[in-house]
Design a protein around this motif. Sequence first.
Motif, PDB file in Angstrom:
ATOM      1  N   PHE A   1       0.981  -1.031   0.274  1.00  0.00           N
ATOM      2  CA  PHE A   1      -0.041  -0.025   0.009  1.00  0.00           C
ATOM      3  C   PHE A   1       1.195   1.378   0.277  1.00  0.00           C
ATOM      4  O   PHE A   1       0.692   2.281  -0.787  1.00  0.00           O
ATOM      5  N   ARG A   2       1.901   1.273   0.655  1.00  0.00           N
ATOM      6  CA  ARG A   2       2.687   2.320   0.841  1.00  0.00           C
ATOM      7  C   ARG A   2       3.293   2.560  -0.537  1.00  0.00           C
ATOM      8  O   ARG A   2       3.355   3.743  -1.148  1.00  0.00           O
ATOM      9  N   ASP A   3       3.887   1.576  -1.178  1.00  0.00           N
ATOM     10  CA  ASP A   3       4.432   1.673  -2.559  1.00  0.00           C
ATOM     11  C   ASP A   3       3.835   2.247  -3.913  1.00  0.00           C
ATOM     12  O   ASP A   3       3.875   2.702  -4.587  1.00  0.00           O
ATOM     13  N   SER A   4       2.114   1.882  -3.248  1.00  0.00           N
ATOM     14  CA  SER A   4       1.346   2.459  -4.402  1.00  0.00           C
ATOM     15  C   SER A   4       0.442   3.606  -3.968  1.00  0.00           C
ATOM     16  O   SER A   4      -0.483   4.164  -4.487  1.00  0.00           O
ATOM     17  N   TYR A   5       0.862   4.182  -2.604  1.00  0.00           N
ATOM     18  CA  TYR A   5       0.092   5.027  -2.365  1.00  0.00           C
ATOM     19  C   TYR A   5      -0.247   6.364  -2.968  1.00  0.00           C
ATOM     20  O   TYR A   5      -1.408   6.852  -2.924  1.00  0.00           O
ATOM     21  N   GLU A   6       0.668   6.640  -3.855  1.00  0.00           N
ATOM     22  CA  GLU A   6       0.468   7.815  -4.562  1.00  0.00           C
ATOM     23  C   GLU A   6      -0.586   7.648  -5.674  1.00  0.00           C
ATOM     24  O   GLU A   6      -1.284   8.480  -5.937  1.00  0.00           O
ATOM     25  N   GLU A   7      -0.634   6.385  -6.195  1.00  0.00           N
ATOM     26  CA  GLU A   7      -1.612   5.945  -7.076  1.00  0.00           C
ATOM     27  C   GLU A   7      -3.075   6.021  -6.361  1.00  0.00           C
ATOM     28  O   GLU A   7      -3.884   6.587  -7.114  1.00  0.00           O
ATOM     29  N   PHE A   8      -3.252   5.883  -5.144  1.00  0.00           N
ATOM     30  CA  PHE A   8      -4.352   5.902  -4.471  1.00  0.00           C
ATOM     31  C   PHE A   8      -4.609   7.558  -4.305  1.00  0.00           C
ATOM     32  O   PHE A   8      -5.895   7.951  -4.460  1.00  0.00           O
ATOM     33  N   THR A   9      -3.771   8.275  -3.694  1.00  0.00           N
ATOM     34  CA  THR A   9      -3.936   9.656  -3.555  1.00  0.00           C
ATOM     35  C   THR A   9      -4.350  10.462  -4.728  1.00  0.00           C
ATOM     36  O   THR A   9      -4.947  11.346  -4.727  1.00  0.00           O
ATOM     37  N   ASP A  10      -3.535   9.899  -5.902  1.00  0.00           N
ATOM     38  CA  ASP A  10      -3.822  10.710  -7.312  1.00  0.00           C
ATOM     39  C   ASP A  10      -5.377  10.600  -7.644  1.00  0.00           C
ATOM     40  O   ASP A  10      -5.804  11.268  -8.428  1.00  0.00           O
ATOM     41  N   ARG A  11      -5.848   9.482  -7.228  1.00  0.00           N
ATOM     42  CA  ARG A  11      -7.444   9.184  -7.482  1.00  0.00           C
ATOM     43  C   ARG A  11      -8.137  10.037  -6.376  1.00  0.00           C
ATOM     44  O   ARG A  11      -9.469   9.410  -6.222  1.00  0.00           O
ATOM     45  N   GLY A  12      -7.687  10.397  -5.600  1.00  0.00           N
ATOM     46  CA  GLY A  12      -8.439  11.283  -4.473  1.00  0.00           C
ATOM     47  C   GLY A  12      -8.789  10.430  -3.437  1.00  0.00           C
ATOM     48  O   GLY A  12      -9.627  10.732  -2.465  1.00  0.00           O
ATOM     49  N   ALA A  13      -8.387   9.170  -3.157  1.00  0.00           N
ATOM     50  CA  ALA A  13      -8.625   8.103  -2.139  1.00  0.00           C
ATOM     51  C   ALA A  13      -7.662   8.421  -0.822  1.00  0.00           C
ATOM     52  O   ALA A  13      -6.618   8.745  -0.895  1.00  0.00           O
ATOM     53  N   GLU A  14      -8.394   8.064   0.417  1.00  0.00           N
ATOM     54  CA  GLU A  14      -7.514   8.027   1.655  1.00  0.00           C
ATOM     55  C   GLU A  14      -7.250   6.634   1.881  1.00  0.00           C
ATOM     56  O   GLU A  14      -8.377   5.698   1.852  1.00  0.00           O
TER      57      GLU A  14
ATOM     58  N   THR B   1      -3.984  -4.148  -6.006  1.00  0.00           N
ATOM     59  CA  THR B   1      -4.260  -4.567  -7.355  1.00  0.00           C
ATOM     60  C   THR B   1      -5.857  -4.476  -7.568  1.00  0.00           C
ATOM     61  O   THR B   1      -6.157  -3.761  -8.527  1.00  0.00           O
ATOM     62  N   ARG B   2      -6.516  -5.115  -6.827  1.00  0.00           N
ATOM     63  CA  ARG B   2      -8.066  -5.107  -6.727  1.00  0.00           C
ATOM     64  C   ARG B   2      -8.523  -3.887  -6.317  1.00  0.00           C
ATOM     65  O   ARG B   2      -9.450  -2.992  -6.881  1.00  0.00           O
ATOM     66  N   ALA B   3      -7.863  -3.146  -5.295  1.00  0.00           N
ATOM     67  CA  ALA B   3      -8.318  -1.964  -4.699  1.00  0.00           C
ATOM     68  C   ALA B   3      -8.085  -0.750  -5.879  1.00  0.00           C
ATOM     69  O   ALA B   3      -8.892   0.301  -6.133  1.00  0.00           O
ATOM     70  N   LEU B   4      -6.860  -0.736  -6.636  1.00  0.00           N
ATOM     71  CA  LEU B   4      -6.630   0.167  -7.599  1.00  0.00           C
ATOM     72  C   LEU B   4      -7.697   0.082  -8.516  1.00  0.00           C
ATOM     73  O   LEU B   4      -8.162   1.250  -9.169  1.00  0.00           O
ATOM     74  N   LYS B   5      -7.914  -1.149  -9.153  1.00  0.00           N
ATOM     75  CA  LYS B   5      -8.864  -1.236 -10.159  1.00  0.00           C
ATOM     76  C   LYS B   5     -10.197  -0.729  -9.923  1.00  0.00           C
ATOM     77  O   LYS B   5     -10.920  -0.332 -10.734  1.00  0.00           O
ATOM     78  N   ALA B   6     -10.660  -1.120  -8.727  1.00  0.00           N
ATOM     79  CA  ALA B   6     -11.983  -0.648  -8.299  1.00  0.00           C
ATOM     80  C   ALA B   6     -12.047   0.878  -8.236  1.00  0.00           C
ATOM     81  O   ALA B   6     -12.856   1.553  -8.554  1.00  0.00           O
ATOM     82  N   LEU B   7     -10.872   1.429  -7.762  1.00  0.00           N
ATOM     83  CA  LEU B   7     -11.077   3.067  -7.641  1.00  0.00           C
ATOM     84  C   LEU B   7     -11.078   3.675  -9.126  1.00  0.00           C
ATOM     85  O   LEU B   7     -11.505   4.542  -9.435  1.00  0.00           O
ATOM     86  N   LYS B   8     -10.312   3.183 -10.243  1.00  0.00           N
ATOM     87  CA  LYS B   8     -10.371   3.467 -11.477  1.00  0.00           C
ATOM     88  C   LYS B   8     -11.662   3.336 -11.952  1.00  0.00           C
ATOM     89  O   LYS B   8     -12.077   4.067 -12.922  1.00  0.00           O
ATOM     90  N   SER B   9     -12.671   2.301 -11.395  1.00  0.00           N
ATOM     91  CA  SER B   9     -13.673   2.402 -12.205  1.00  0.00           C
ATOM     92  C   SER B   9     -14.567   3.493 -11.839  1.00  0.00           C
ATOM     93  O   SER B   9     -15.537   3.594 -12.679  1.00  0.00           O
ATOM     94  N   ILE B  10     -14.079   4.366 -10.844  1.00  0.00           N
ATOM     95  CA  ILE B  10     -15.151   5.299 -10.170  1.00  0.00           C
ATOM     96  C   ILE B  10     -14.622   6.713 -10.682  1.00  0.00           C
ATOM     97  O   ILE B  10     -15.035   7.684 -10.339  1.00  0.00           O
ATOM     98  N   SER B  11     -13.346   6.699 -11.144  1.00  0.00           N
ATOM     99  CA  SER B  11     -12.816   8.034 -11.389  1.00  0.00           C
ATOM    100  C   SER B  11     -12.750   8.253 -12.596  1.00  0.00           C
ATOM    101  O   SER B  11     -12.943   7.565 -13.717  1.00  0.00           O
TER     102      SER B  11
END
Length: 151
Positions: free
Chosen positions: A53-66, A141-151
């Motif tokens: 999660f740390r290594d992908s943190y920016e990908e999550f925050t770039d999509r506005g997620a906490e 990977t699943r969490a990022l994919k789900a986030l991409k589906s809503i952004s």
Amino acid sequence: MSLEVGDKIPEFSLIDQQGNSFDSKDYVGKKPLVIFFYPKDGTPGCTKEACSFRDSYEEFTDRGAEVIGISADSESSHRKFASRYKLPFILLADTKNKVRRLFKVEKALFNLLPGRETYVVDKEGRVIMAFNNMGASGHITRALKALKSIS
């Protein structure tokens, strides 16, 4: 049975690794959440998951997620864990497993270990992804994919 896609998350408040109060009401309606429940700070699987999660943190925050990690460990344990592995996200101390029960996260491995579950919640507080797997890989990977589906 755990929360499912379409369910609204329950309101909850806990203390984070810095001793600050975290209240879900402050986030629902404002931004998506990635909430991952994990068994224990510092164990091999949990360290692998948290560092992923740390290594992908920016990908999550770039999509506005906490990103929020929750376990039964204390604030002090979370503070050491976050410091040691440079974890940039919120870790919440659910020492009485109150929130784990609200989310209906089931125990694993013959009912001995706290379960490992990840939820992606949209801005309105609805679950758009729930993934229950004791393996540390796959959650990110699943969490990022789900986030991409809503952004």
